[in-house]
Design an enzyme around this catalytic site. Structure first.
Site, mmCIF file in Angstrom:
data_model
loop_
_atom_site.group_PDB
_atom_site.id
_atom_site.type_symbol
_atom_site.label_atom_id
_atom_site.label_comp_id
_atom_site.label_asym_id
_atom_site.label_seq_id
_atom_site.Cartn_x
_atom_site.Cartn_y
_atom_site.Cartn_z
ATOM 1 N N ASP A 6 0.849 -1.197 0.000
ATOM 2 C CA ASP A 6 0.000 0.000 0.000
ATOM 3 C C ASP A 6 0.882 1.244 0.000
ATOM 4 O O ASP A 6 1.678 1.446 0.922
ATOM 5 C CB ASP A 6 -0.878 0.014 1.254
ATOM 6 C CG ASP A 6 -1.779 1.240 1.291
ATOM 7 O OD1 ASP A 6 -2.838 1.203 0.638
ATOM 8 O OD2 ASP A 6 -1.408 2.240 1.950
ATOM 9 N N TYR A 45 3.118 9.683 0.106
ATOM 10 C CA TYR A 45 4.154 9.046 0.943
ATOM 11 C C TYR A 45 5.563 9.265 0.377
ATOM 12 O O TYR A 45 6.549 8.899 1.023
ATOM 13 C CB TYR A 45 3.900 7.534 1.107
ATOM 14 C CG TYR A 45 2.553 7.162 1.690
ATOM 15 C CD1 TYR A 45 1.723 8.111 2.282
ATOM 16 C CD2 TYR A 45 2.089 5.853 1.635
ATOM 17 C CE1 TYR A 45 0.472 7.756 2.795
ATOM 18 C CE2 TYR A 45 0.855 5.497 2.159
ATOM 19 C CZ TYR A 45 0.046 6.465 2.719
ATOM 20 O OH TYR A 45 -1.181 6.110 3.221
ATOM 21 N N LYS A 71 -2.662 5.934 -4.403
ATOM 22 C CA LYS A 71 -3.794 6.840 -4.145
ATOM 23 C C LYS A 71 -3.615 8.193 -4.844
ATOM 24 O O LYS A 71 -2.510 8.739 -4.873
ATOM 25 C CB LYS A 71 -3.935 7.076 -2.633
ATOM 26 C CG LYS A 71 -3.903 5.780 -1.826
ATOM 27 C CD LYS A 71 -4.095 5.971 -0.346
ATOM 28 C CE LYS A 71 -3.818 4.685 0.410
ATOM 29 N NZ LYS A 71 -2.454 4.572 0.942
ATOM 30 N N HIS A 94 -7.566 9.457 -2.188
ATOM 31 C CA HIS A 94 -6.955 9.359 -0.855
ATOM 32 C C HIS A 94 -7.831 9.977 0.238
ATOM 33 O O HIS A 94 -7.981 9.422 1.322
ATOM 34 C CB HIS A 94 -5.571 10.038 -0.884
ATOM 35 C CG HIS A 94 -4.666 9.614 0.217
ATOM 36 N ND1 HIS A 94 -3.298 9.600 0.112
ATOM 37 C CD2 HIS A 94 -4.909 9.200 1.485
ATOM 38 C CE1 HIS A 94 -2.761 9.186 1.235
ATOM 39 N NE2 HIS A 94 -3.717 8.944 2.092
ATOM 40 N N GLN A 108 -10.804 2.307 2.107
ATOM 41 C CA GLN A 108 -9.697 2.249 3.082
ATOM 42 C C GLN A 108 -9.948 3.310 4.149
ATOM 43 O O GLN A 108 -10.081 4.499 3.838
ATOM 44 C CB GLN A 108 -8.359 2.495 2.386
ATOM 45 C CG GLN A 108 -7.198 2.316 3.366
ATOM 46 C CD GLN A 108 -5.817 2.508 2.760
ATOM 47 O OE1 GLN A 108 -5.039 3.354 3.193
ATOM 48 N NE2 GLN A 108 -5.495 1.711 1.750
#
Ligand SMILES: NC(=O)c1ccc[n+]([C@@H]2O[C@H](COP(=O)([O-])OP(=O)(O)OC[C@H]3O[C@@H](n4cnc5c(N)ncnc54)[C@H](OP(=O)(O)O)[C@@H]3O)[C@@H](O)[C@H]2O)c1
Length: 336
Positions: free
Chosen positions: A44, A49, A78, A111, A185
């Site tokens: 993931d 990130y 995302k 996201h 998520q």
């Protein structure tokens, strides 16, 4: 239950994935290689990130070393808050695929439901002089989703979903979508079990992925000194006596108990670790069976909305966005 079938495509999504938030690029490449060697097949990541390139490099190395193929893997990434608009989906997805060195991702998620204006050079949010984020209040999920569906038809993404959306935001997409969201998520752990939203997902064949399944112990350090965040609010789920007791009953660790508790309820977990020892530990969650009594005792740990860690208020002004999805801690209002 080692994988769950996704609606509409019947693709198998492994119930254990490797979380990669806060895993720096220099560490994540070797971590992903270790994880793949250990048997992780689901990773993931997210544009935000800043580690898609390193993950792509690790996957390429693993494949070129003959250890497996792209088809063996389930890769999620995302669409960022700064790209949360129809006109930006393709630009971000194509950039992310280049960074990942992949032709497709297995799952692409929006996201967060809100959008920020983007600094076109840095691809980061524009922040005003008072520290508030420049909100793009015209965020339109249905329009964004339509472009995601086109990208899915073209094979750039295999499956589509959303993250941090509330029920009415998901319903809104479902009403106009050709392909309804297949995955949601959300933050989900023993203190924040999200029962109603999970029931809604079950009724609508949406697979739920739990982020922060261990209560995100590392987030405490990350959020220190961030606007609107007090480290006191962070839970210590791994240190809870009941979690330790259940772990002792089965010769397991607290982390294994917290993860087993979720996968046993058909929830996908994506714990993050960069330690080889803990990567191994987090995989050994399928070889024991908690009793109904133990499951019920852990279910009672749920604190409802008070258990939420990630309310995103560290992005100053985000709660003023029309699509801010959560109850505000001070007013109890649900912004929908
Ligand atoms: N969609 C979203 O908005 C969103 C938000 C947050 C997170 N996520 C995703 O969900 C993933 C997981 O969430 P998270 O990283 O916040 O929290 P988490 O997985 O609950 O916790 C990760 C932390 O726990 C430690 N840890 C891992 N395994 C452990 C074990 N067996 N025993 C003790 N400590 C352990 C890790 O440290 P070490 O690395 O040192 O082991 C790290 O500090 C993220 O990495 C990201 O991929 C998504």
């Amino acid at each position: 239950m080692k994988s769950l079938k996704l609606s509409q495509t019947n693709d198998e999504m492994p119930t254990l994935g490797l979380g990669t938030w806060q895993a720096p690029p220099d560490v994540i490449e070797s971590t992903v290689l270790k994880a793949l060697d250990l048997g992780y097949r689901h990773i993931d990541t997210a544009f935000n990130y800043n580690n898609e390139e390193a993950i792509g490099a690790a996957v390429q190395k693993w494949i070129s070393d003959g250890k497996g193929t792209r088809e063996d893997l389930f890769i999620t990434t995302k669409l960022p808050h700064v790209g949360n608009r129809a006109s930006d989906v393709r630009k971000f997805l194509e950039l992310q695929l280049r960074r990942l060195q992949m032709d497709y991702v297995n799952l692409y998620l929006i996201h967060v439901p809100f959008g920020f204006f983007c600094d076109p050079k840095k691809l980061t949010p524009i922040v005003k002089s008072d520290g508030e984020y420049e909100l793009d209040s015209k965020t339109n999920h249905v329009e964004t989703w339509k472009v995601m569906e086109e990208c899915q038809k073209e094979g750039l993404v295999k499956n589509l979903g959303v993250s941090n959306f509330n029920e009415s935001q998901i319903r809104n997409i479902m009403q106009s979508a050709t392909l309804a969201p297949q995955v949601l998520q959300i933050e989900l752990h023993a203190y924040f079990q999200q029962r109603e939203l999970r029931d809604f997902c079950t009724e609508n064949n949406i697979v739920v992925t739990a982020y922060a399944p261990l209560g995100s112990p590392g987030a405490k350090d990350h959020f220190v000194n961030k606007y609107n965040y007090s480290p006191d609010v962070f839970p210590d789920l791994l240190g809870l006596p009941i979690v330790k007791e259940v772990a002792d009953n089965h010769g397991k660790t607290p982390a294994q108990v917290l993860l087993h508790f979720l996968v046993k309820q058909q929830i996908v977990v994506i714990p993050k670790s960069t330690s080889e020892h803990r990567l191994k530990e987090n995989m050994q969650i399928y070889d024991f069976e908690m009793t109904d009594d133990e499951m019920n005792r852990l279910k009672k740990l749920d604190k409802g909305e008070k258990g939420r860690i990630f309310n995103f208020l560290f992005w100053k002004g985000v709660e003023k966005h029309p699509e801010y999805p959560f109850k505000l801690p001070h007013t109890g209002d649900l912004k929908e």
